[in-house]
Design a protein around this motif. Structure first.
Motif, mmCIF file in Angstrom:
data_model
loop_
_atom_site.group_PDB
_atom_site.id
_atom_site.type_symbol
_atom_site.label_atom_id
_atom_site.label_comp_id
_atom_site.label_asym_id
_atom_site.label_seq_id
_atom_site.Cartn_x
_atom_site.Cartn_y
_atom_site.Cartn_z
ATOM 1 N N GLU A 1 29.087 -49.974 18.294
ATOM 2 C CA GLU A 1 30.407 -50.538 18.538
ATOM 3 C C GLU A 1 30.761 -51.047 19.545
ATOM 4 O O GLU A 1 29.665 -50.936 20.631
ATOM 5 C CB GLU A 1 31.205 -49.003 18.180
ATOM 6 C CG GLU A 1 30.796 -48.147 19.256
ATOM 7 C CD GLU A 1 31.449 -46.777 19.212
ATOM 8 O OE1 GLU A 1 32.009 -46.539 18.117
ATOM 9 O OE2 GLU A 1 31.587 -46.070 20.160
ATOM 10 N N PRO B 1 33.472 -51.757 14.764
ATOM 11 C CA PRO B 1 32.049 -51.537 14.445
ATOM 12 C C PRO B 1 31.248 -52.802 14.820
ATOM 13 O O PRO B 1 31.680 -53.944 14.770
ATOM 14 C CB PRO B 1 31.977 -51.398 13.005
ATOM 15 C CG PRO B 1 33.271 -51.891 12.447
ATOM 16 C CD PRO B 1 34.270 -51.819 13.793
ATOM 17 N N THR C 1 30.155 -58.375 15.623
ATOM 18 C CA THR C 1 31.231 -57.525 14.931
ATOM 19 C C THR C 1 31.886 -58.106 13.662
ATOM 20 O O THR C 1 31.378 -59.042 13.338
ATOM 21 C CB THR C 1 32.286 -57.094 15.962
ATOM 22 O OG1 THR C 1 33.156 -56.006 15.614
ATOM 23 C CG2 THR C 1 32.895 -58.219 16.458
ATOM 24 N N GLU D 1 40.368 -42.398 21.151
ATOM 25 C CA GLU D 1 39.936 -42.645 19.788
ATOM 26 C C GLU D 1 40.822 -41.375 18.886
ATOM 27 O O GLU D 1 41.235 -41.811 17.875
ATOM 28 C CB GLU D 1 38.485 -42.631 19.553
ATOM 29 C CG GLU D 1 37.824 -44.042 19.926
ATOM 30 C CD GLU D 1 36.272 -43.707 20.112
ATOM 31 O OE1 GLU D 1 35.929 -43.023 18.956
ATOM 32 O OE2 GLU D 1 35.470 -44.349 20.684
ATOM 33 N N LYS E 1 37.465 -51.032 8.597
ATOM 34 C CA LYS E 1 36.719 -50.503 10.012
ATOM 35 C C LYS E 1 36.781 -49.143 10.427
ATOM 36 O O LYS E 1 35.858 -48.735 10.961
ATOM 37 C CB LYS E 1 37.829 -51.227 11.297
ATOM 38 C CG LYS E 1 37.722 -52.805 11.347
ATOM 39 C CD LYS E 1 38.668 -53.182 12.108
ATOM 40 C CE LYS E 1 38.778 -54.696 11.965
ATOM 41 N NZ LYS E 1 40.073 -55.063 12.278
ATOM 42 N N GLU E 2 37.874 -48.420 9.768
ATOM 43 C CA GLU E 2 37.761 -47.167 10.194
ATOM 44 C C GLU E 2 36.517 -46.341 9.566
ATOM 45 O O GLU E 2 35.912 -45.239 9.939
ATOM 46 C CB GLU E 2 38.858 -46.312 9.751
ATOM 47 C CG GLU E 2 40.277 -46.432 10.930
ATOM 48 C CD GLU E 2 41.390 -45.918 10.375
ATOM 49 O OE1 GLU E 2 42.321 -46.071 11.211
ATOM 50 O OE2 GLU E 2 41.579 -45.408 9.241
ATOM 51 N N LEU F 1 33.367 -46.930 11.298
ATOM 52 C CA LEU F 1 33.322 -46.207 12.786
ATOM 53 C C LEU F 1 33.067 -44.823 12.140
ATOM 54 O O LEU F 1 32.297 -44.119 13.126
ATOM 55 C CB LEU F 1 34.417 -46.453 13.645
ATOM 56 C CG LEU F 1 34.699 -47.889 14.004
ATOM 57 C CD1 LEU F 1 35.968 -47.926 14.932
ATOM 58 C CD2 LEU F 1 33.675 -48.093 15.186
ATOM 59 N N GLN G 1 30.124 -41.458 13.529
ATOM 60 C CA GLN G 1 30.773 -40.643 14.476
ATOM 61 C C GLN G 1 29.894 -39.587 14.930
ATOM 62 O O GLN G 1 29.897 -39.295 16.179
ATOM 63 C CB GLN G 1 31.878 -40.007 13.814
ATOM 64 C CG GLN G 1 32.854 -39.051 14.419
ATOM 65 C CD GLN G 1 33.438 -39.672 15.768
ATOM 66 O OE1 GLN G 1 33.500 -41.098 15.929
ATOM 67 N NE2 GLN G 1 33.949 -38.891 16.735
ATOM 68 N N ARG H 1 27.767 -41.031 17.454
ATOM 69 C CA ARG H 1 28.612 -41.225 18.690
ATOM 70 C C ARG H 1 28.875 -40.080 19.560
ATOM 71 O O ARG H 1 28.941 -40.341 20.906
ATOM 72 C CB ARG H 1 29.798 -42.077 18.457
ATOM 73 C CG ARG H 1 30.814 -42.533 19.709
ATOM 74 C CD ARG H 1 32.182 -42.667 19.543
ATOM 75 N NE ARG H 1 32.259 -43.830 18.254
ATOM 76 C CZ ARG H 1 32.811 -43.706 16.990
ATOM 77 N NH1 ARG H 1 33.240 -42.760 16.763
ATOM 78 N NH2 ARG H 1 32.786 -44.662 16.424
ATOM 79 N N TYR I 1 22.854 -45.003 16.168
ATOM 80 C CA TYR I 1 24.028 -45.317 17.163
ATOM 81 C C TYR I 1 23.030 -46.001 18.154
ATOM 82 O O TYR I 1 22.418 -45.572 18.895
ATOM 83 C CB TYR I 1 24.953 -44.341 17.539
ATOM 84 C CG TYR I 1 25.840 -44.703 18.387
ATOM 85 C CD1 TYR I 1 27.183 -44.950 18.054
ATOM 86 C CD2 TYR I 1 25.626 -44.912 19.778
ATOM 87 C CE1 TYR I 1 28.161 -45.335 19.117
ATOM 88 C CE2 TYR I 1 26.657 -45.133 20.758
ATOM 89 C CZ TYR I 1 28.084 -45.400 20.210
ATOM 90 O OH TYR I 1 28.809 -45.613 21.090
#
Lengths: 124, 249
Positions: free
Chosen positions: A58, A72, A91, B52, B165-166, B169, B173, B176, B225
């Motif tokens: 990210e 992301p 990205t 976040e 995007k969510e 991400l 998670q 991360r 990640y």
């Protein structure tokens, strides 16, 4: 030498790039804009979806107003002007063209001739 | 070890969340946000994962001024993990508006009318809506907004992009969270390097991000990640402004 895209006003340095997902080998060709103001290259979200990319990192990015946003990031290979930049972290955004930032341009000698509306990318 | 070491300044956190710095201080007093003071500094910092979390909670309330809930960290993490496992990538590009005007959202209600309607005397026709949205208020509180189809299409493009995007991400998670947990130790052992986190543990590291990515992707590790071990997140500039040739004013 590559001609500027004069359909845009002002004309811009645009060329076809090939983006490859290193995991699947899938490839997509699309127009890419050279943008010396961008610190990271940006794929269209549509292209990321087509390649089946899933985020592997990210990045915090900040636009003209400096407000940061978390996006992301992906690792891809980008081929342009006969040279391939491997495992480039990019990205994605909703825009329809790719933005080739300084992370790509640093691999080339880039020459912009705004008067003649041509540019060149040479792999040193 | 309980505190993550990637922090934003109060000013930066306020910018990201679209609130005033004073609001964040107020939330801290109410126990709604966790802040830290770094060793040797008297200034408060906000952990990135707190920013976040607040962004997600503020979105879910659909009101940018709403304060976040005081839900426990454990509950929040459990929910985030659950949603991360439930996410799937959309099969259609989310960033491009669909061609058919009849394709709205799955949960949209469509009311067919024979003539332009009026709500409490306010006409809702194209002429009115072209001038801007019509907001319905109940006792001074906005309860609904009616916008033109053109604005709605733009909104849909934006909303699909945000959802995409969510989802991307959320896919990252769990790893991360592990990266944030490991970061204080990594700062001692791998500062300035890139690390790959898989199954909540560090599986590889390198000073070259691309070579690290090449190795872990080659091993087929998913999700993975890849993060840079540094105390403050790097912020990249993104594309320059462009002139948009056609804008309806």
């Amino acid at each position: 030498m590559y001609p500027y895209d004069v359909s845009e006003d002002p004309p811009l340095a645009l060329l076809t790039v090939q983006v490859t997902d290193p995991a699947s080998g899938r490839q997509v060709s699309l127009p890419g804009k050279l943008d010396t103001g961008s610190g990271i290259s940006i794929l269209p979200e549509k292209t990321a979806t087509k390649l089946g990319l899933q985020a592997e990192a990210e990045v915090w990015v900040a636009g003209y107003d400096g407000t940061p946003a978390l996006l992301p990031a992906y690792f891809v290979a980008v081929t342009l002007a006969g040279h391939t930049v491997t495992m480039l972290k990019v990205t994605a955004s909703p825009r329809s063209q790719m933005f080739l930032g300084r992370d790509v341009l640093r691999h080339f000698i880039a020459t912009f001739d705004g008067k003649k509306q041509v540019f060149d990318l040479i792999d040193p | 070890m309980g505190e993550a070491s990637v922090h934003l300044t109060l000013k930066r956190a306020a910018q990201v969340l679209g609130v005033h710095e004073q609001t964040l201080r107020s939330w801290e007093k109410r126990g709604l946000i966790r802040m830290v003071r770094l060793p040797g500094s008297r200034y408060r910092r906000v952990p990135v994962e707190e920013v976040e979390r607040l962004k997600r909670e503020m979105r879910s309330t659909q009101a940018g001024s709403a304060a976040p809930s005081a839900q426990s960290a454990q509950d929040r993490q459990a929910k985030m993990r659950a949603s991360a496992h439930a996410e799937t990538l959309p099969t259609e590009s989310p960033g491009v508006a669909r061609s058919s005007e009849r394709e709205y959202t799955a949960d949209a209600q469509i009311v067919a009318v024979r003539e332009p309607p009026a709500v409490y005397g306010a006409p809702l026709d194209e002429t009115v809506l072209a001038q801007g949205p019509v907001i319905l208020e109940l006792e001074g509180r906005p309860i609904a907004a009616v916008i033109s189809p053109d604005e709605y299409r733009d909104f849909q493009v934006w909303r699909r992009s945000r959802s995409w995007k969510e989802a991307q991400l959320a896919h990252l998670q769990p790893e991360r969270v592990a990266f944030q947990r490991l970061l204080p130790e990594l700062l001692k052992t791998h500062a300035g390097q890139f690390v790959a986190i898989h199954d909540s543990r560090m599986v590889d590291a390198d000073t070259n991000e691309g070579e690290l990515a090449w190795r872990v992707i080659g091993r087929g590790l998913k999700p993975v990640y890849i993060g840079e071990v540094r105390s403050e997140p790097r912020i990249y500039d993104v594309p320059s402004l462009e002139v948009i040739p056609h804008v309806s004013l």
